[in-house]
Scaffold this motif. Structure first.
Motif, mmCIF file in Angstrom:
data_model
loop_
_atom_site.group_PDB
_atom_site.id
_atom_site.type_symbol
_atom_site.label_atom_id
_atom_site.label_comp_id
_atom_site.label_asym_id
_atom_site.label_seq_id
_atom_site.Cartn_x
_atom_site.Cartn_y
_atom_site.Cartn_z
ATOM 1 N N TYR A 81 0.845 -1.198 0.000
ATOM 2 C CA TYR A 81 0.000 0.000 0.000
ATOM 3 C C TYR A 81 0.875 1.240 0.000
ATOM 4 O O TYR A 81 1.916 1.270 0.660
ATOM 5 C CB TYR A 81 -0.922 0.010 1.227
ATOM 6 C CG TYR A 81 -1.894 1.163 1.204
ATOM 7 C CD1 TYR A 81 -2.964 1.164 0.321
ATOM 8 C CD2 TYR A 81 -1.697 2.271 2.019
ATOM 9 C CE1 TYR A 81 -3.826 2.242 0.257
ATOM 10 C CE2 TYR A 81 -2.563 3.354 1.967
ATOM 11 C CZ TYR A 81 -3.624 3.327 1.078
ATOM 12 O OH TYR A 81 -4.481 4.400 1.005
ATOM 13 N N SER A 82 0.464 2.278 -0.730
ATOM 14 C CA SER A 82 1.298 3.471 -0.872
ATOM 15 C C SER A 82 0.581 4.771 -0.534
ATOM 16 O O SER A 82 1.157 5.851 -0.699
ATOM 17 C CB SER A 82 1.840 3.562 -2.307
ATOM 18 O OG SER A 82 0.766 3.629 -3.240
ATOM 19 N N GLY A 83 -0.640 4.704 -0.048
ATOM 20 C CA GLY A 83 -1.390 5.916 0.249
ATOM 21 C C GLY A 83 -1.159 6.440 1.658
ATOM 22 O O GLY A 83 -0.306 5.956 2.402
ATOM 23 N N THR A 84 -1.946 7.436 2.043
ATOM 24 C CA THR A 84 -1.870 8.012 3.391
ATOM 25 C C THR A 84 -2.756 7.202 4.341
ATOM 26 O O THR A 84 -3.572 6.374 3.912
ATOM 27 C CB THR A 84 -2.347 9.463 3.396
ATOM 28 O OG1 THR A 84 -3.762 9.490 3.094
ATOM 29 C CG2 THR A 84 -1.596 10.295 2.364
ATOM 30 N N PHE A 85 -2.609 7.476 5.637
ATOM 31 C CA PHE A 85 -3.440 6.765 6.607
ATOM 32 C C PHE A 85 -4.922 7.088 6.419
ATOM 33 O O PHE A 85 -5.767 6.194 6.467
ATOM 34 C CB PHE A 85 -3.031 7.106 8.044
ATOM 35 C CG PHE A 85 -3.939 6.464 9.066
ATOM 36 C CD1 PHE A 85 -3.888 5.099 9.305
ATOM 37 C CD2 PHE A 85 -4.881 7.219 9.762
ATOM 38 C CE1 PHE A 85 -4.746 4.489 10.222
ATOM 39 C CE2 PHE A 85 -5.738 6.629 10.674
ATOM 40 C CZ PHE A 85 -5.662 5.261 10.909
ATOM 41 N N SER A 86 -5.227 8.355 6.196
ATOM 42 C CA SER A 86 -6.628 8.739 6.000
ATOM 43 C C SER A 86 -7.228 8.022 4.805
ATOM 44 O O SER A 86 -8.385 7.598 4.824
ATOM 45 C CB SER A 86 -6.745 10.259 5.817
ATOM 46 O OG SER A 86 -6.444 10.935 7.021
ATOM 47 N N GLU A 87 -6.420 7.881 3.743
ATOM 48 C CA GLU A 87 -6.897 7.168 2.561
ATOM 49 C C GLU A 87 -7.056 5.682 2.850
ATOM 50 O O GLU A 87 -7.989 5.037 2.378
ATOM 51 C CB GLU A 87 -5.919 7.385 1.406
ATOM 52 C CG GLU A 87 -5.896 8.824 0.907
ATOM 53 C CD GLU A 87 -4.706 9.122 0.019
ATOM 54 O OE1 GLU A 87 -4.705 10.192 -0.621
ATOM 55 O OE2 GLU A 87 -3.759 8.295 -0.029
ATOM 56 N N TYR A 88 -6.143 5.132 3.657
ATOM 57 C CA TYR A 88 -6.213 3.707 3.996
ATOM 58 C C TYR A 88 -7.392 3.384 4.901
ATOM 59 O O TYR A 88 -7.978 2.295 4.798
ATOM 60 C CB TYR A 88 -4.921 3.259 4.684
ATOM 61 C CG TYR A 88 -5.026 1.878 5.282
ATOM 62 C CD1 TYR A 88 -4.983 0.753 4.463
ATOM 63 C CD2 TYR A 88 -5.230 1.701 6.648
ATOM 64 C CE1 TYR A 88 -5.123 -0.523 4.999
ATOM 65 C CE2 TYR A 88 -5.371 0.425 7.185
ATOM 66 C CZ TYR A 88 -5.312 -0.676 6.354
ATOM 67 O OH TYR A 88 -5.465 -1.935 6.885
ATOM 68 N N LEU A 89 -7.772 4.315 5.768
ATOM 69 C CA LEU A 89 -8.800 4.021 6.763
ATOM 70 C C LEU A 89 -10.120 3.600 6.123
ATOM 71 O O LEU A 89 -10.840 2.755 6.671
ATOM 72 C CB LEU A 89 -9.016 5.234 7.671
ATOM 73 C CG LEU A 89 -9.781 4.970 8.974
ATOM 74 C CD1 LEU A 89 -9.121 3.867 9.791
ATOM 75 C CD2 LEU A 89 -9.882 6.254 9.799
ATOM 76 N N SER A 90 -10.444 4.157 4.969
ATOM 77 C CA SER A 90 -11.681 3.754 4.294
ATOM 78 C C SER A 90 -11.614 2.288 3.882
ATOM 79 O O SER A 90 -12.625 1.581 3.885
ATOM 80 C CB SER A 90 -11.946 4.636 3.070
ATOM 81 O OG SER A 90 -10.904 4.507 2.122
ATOM 82 N N LEU A 91 -10.400 1.820 3.532
ATOM 83 C CA LEU A 91 -10.209 0.403 3.217
ATOM 84 C C LEU A 91 -10.424 -0.455 4.456
ATOM 85 O O LEU A 91 -11.054 -1.509 4.397
ATOM 86 C CB LEU A 91 -8.795 0.157 2.684
ATOM 87 C CG LEU A 91 -8.544 0.291 1.189
ATOM 88 C CD1 LEU A 91 -7.066 0.071 0.910
ATOM 89 C CD2 LEU A 91 -9.386 -0.697 0.393
ATOM 90 N N PHE A 92 -9.903 0.009 5.580
ATOM 91 C CA PHE A 92 -10.051 -0.752 6.822
ATOM 92 C C PHE A 92 -11.525 -0.874 7.194
ATOM 93 O O PHE A 92 -11.979 -1.942 7.620
ATOM 94 C CB PHE A 92 -9.271 -0.078 7.952
ATOM 95 C CG PHE A 92 -9.176 -0.926 9.197
ATOM 96 C CD1 PHE A 92 -8.183 -1.891 9.321
ATOM 97 C CD2 PHE A 92 -10.088 -0.784 10.236
ATOM 98 C CE1 PHE A 92 -8.089 -2.683 10.461
ATOM 99 C CE2 PHE A 92 -10.005 -1.573 11.386
ATOM 100 C CZ PHE A 92 -9.008 -2.525 11.488
ATOM 101 N N PHE A 93 -12.281 0.211 7.045
ATOM 102 C CA PHE A 93 -13.713 0.155 7.309
ATOM 103 C C PHE A 93 -14.386 -0.894 6.435
ATOM 104 O O PHE A 93 -15.213 -1.681 6.887
ATOM 105 C CB PHE A 93 -14.370 1.520 7.040
ATOM 106 C CG PHE A 93 -14.227 2.501 8.160
ATOM 107 C CD1 PHE A 93 -14.548 2.151 9.461
ATOM 108 C CD2 PHE A 93 -13.777 3.783 7.925
ATOM 109 C CE1 PHE A 93 -14.425 3.055 10.504
ATOM 110 C CE2 PHE A 93 -13.640 4.701 8.956
ATOM 111 C CZ PHE A 93 -13.972 4.335 10.254
ATOM 112 N N SER A 94 -14.014 -0.897 5.158
ATOM 113 C CA SER A 94 -14.643 -1.804 4.200
ATOM 114 C C SER A 94 -14.215 -3.255 4.409
ATOM 115 O O SER A 94 -15.055 -4.160 4.479
ATOM 116 C CB SER A 94 -14.304 -1.364 2.784
ATOM 117 O OG SER A 94 -14.751 -2.306 1.827
ATOM 118 N N LEU A 95 -12.891 -3.476 4.528
ATOM 119 C CA LEU A 95 -12.361 -4.837 4.561
ATOM 120 C C LEU A 95 -12.440 -5.484 5.931
ATOM 121 O O LEU A 95 -12.634 -6.699 6.038
ATOM 122 C CB LEU A 95 -10.905 -4.843 4.089
ATOM 123 C CG LEU A 95 -10.642 -4.338 2.667
ATOM 124 C CD1 LEU A 95 -9.149 -4.356 2.385
ATOM 125 C CD2 LEU A 95 -11.381 -5.197 1.648
#
Length: 331
Positions: free
Chosen positions: A182-196
């Motif tokens: 993964y290469s994005g920011t934490f804020s960008e990653y957090l939406s993935l964490f919510f989903s996955l």
């Protein structure tokens, strides 16, 4: 000038670069907050990163490997450590290893040498007894023979906010192919964490809830459930629980010594100076170990915005409704 149409076309082209299926399973594309694609496959309702399983699962076939693990034959002295990712696996594995040896000494081997996900059937069978096995696989993927024979299981849980932060840094540090997972920011990653992990697919919440239900439905099964935060808060108390659960002889001196050797900073130093950590160094972009970062409770406060924290709390309460698990988000 970048238009929405151009962004959409670029997104479609990037999606097309991923296979539509892997090992007979459909590849699903999730997106982070910046629209960056994150391909996954789902096995028995558990989400796996496509890039990770392609490069780290023996043979690259996750379906076959899950079946291999399910069919492993248990030994009388097997102990299985189960944790969701970034929930203290290295920590508890070292504690268990020292207690079973009766010595507060580091083993040059790392816990990955006994990790079910990373080993073939032959490699698992070649491990010397007693085996301190460990895995991030969910309950439904554990060896059937181990469960039927009621071999001891230690399950460690960690609050999901700190898991999210730690997992973000893990994916940022994990080199697969030409780049990191993964290469994005934490804020960008957090939406993935919510989903996955917290959403409908629910890897994290389903993982801990399945273990909670199993322990409740099988009160005679030898399973010890621990919290990362409790081990951090009172290590000697929790290490004593582990020793009693394992039914190994121990003294106050041994417990104190194990607690000291397994203090996070000491483990981090040992991993750099003593451990043969060839696996993580091989997959780190800079060739260094990255499994040990901070090891604290409440680091999420340095990463979550107020709005993100409020949304997380709402999601957490919804998906953990009816659960009796009690997580600490700070000490």
């Amino acid at each position: 000038m970048t238009t929405k149409e151009n962004q959409s076309a670029s997104k479609s082209e990037e999606d097309a670069s991923f296979p539509k299926e892997f090992n007979g399973l459909p590849v699903e594309i999730d997106y982070d907050g910046a629209g960056r694609p994150f391909p996954t496959v789902i096995v028995d309702d558990h989400t796996f990163s496509l890039s990770v399983i392609k490069n780290m699962i023996p043979g690259g076939n996750i379906v076959e490997h899950v079946q291999t693990i399910r069919n492993i034959i248990a030994r009388d002295d097997d102990v299985l450590i189960c944790t969701f990712r970034k929930s203290g696996t290295h920590w508890i594995w070292e504690i268990v290893s020292m207690l079973r040896k009766g010595k507060a000494e580091y083993d040059p081997k790392i816990k990955e040498t006994a990790m079910l996900e990373l080993l073939s059937k032959d490699q698992i069978e070649a491990l010397e007894s007693p085996r301190n096995l460990n895995t991030h696989f969910p309950l439904r993927m554990l060896p059937k023979d181990l469960l039927e024979k009621k071999r001891k299981i230690i399950h460690v849980m960690r609050n999901p906010k700190d898991v999210a932060v730690s997992l973000y840094h893990h994916f940022k540090s994990l080199k697969i192919g030409v780049g990191t997972v993964y290469s994005g920011t934490f804020s960008e990653y957090l939406s993935l964490f919510f989903s996955l992990e917290m959403g409908a697919k629910g890897s994290w919440n389903k993982y801990v809830r399945d273990f909670e239900k199993f322990a409740k439905d099988n009160p005679d099964y030898p399973i010890l459930s621990l919290y990362f935060e409790d081990i951090k808060q009172d290590p000697k108390r929790e290490i004593t629980k582990v020793a009693q659960f394992l039914d190994v002889p121990y003294t106050e001196e041994l417990i104190t010594a194990v607690a000291e050797r397994c203090d996070f900073e000491n483990l981090k130093k040992a991993n750099q100076e003593i451990k043969d950590d060839y696996i993580t160094r091989k997959i780190a972009p800079d060739g260094r170990q990255f499994m040990y970062r901070k090891g604290i409770v409440g680091d999420w406060k340095n990463w979550f915005t107020v709005a993100q924290n409020e949304l997380f709390d709402e999601t957490f309460e919804r998906w953990m409704s009816g659960s009796e698990l009690k997580f600490k988000f700070s000490l």
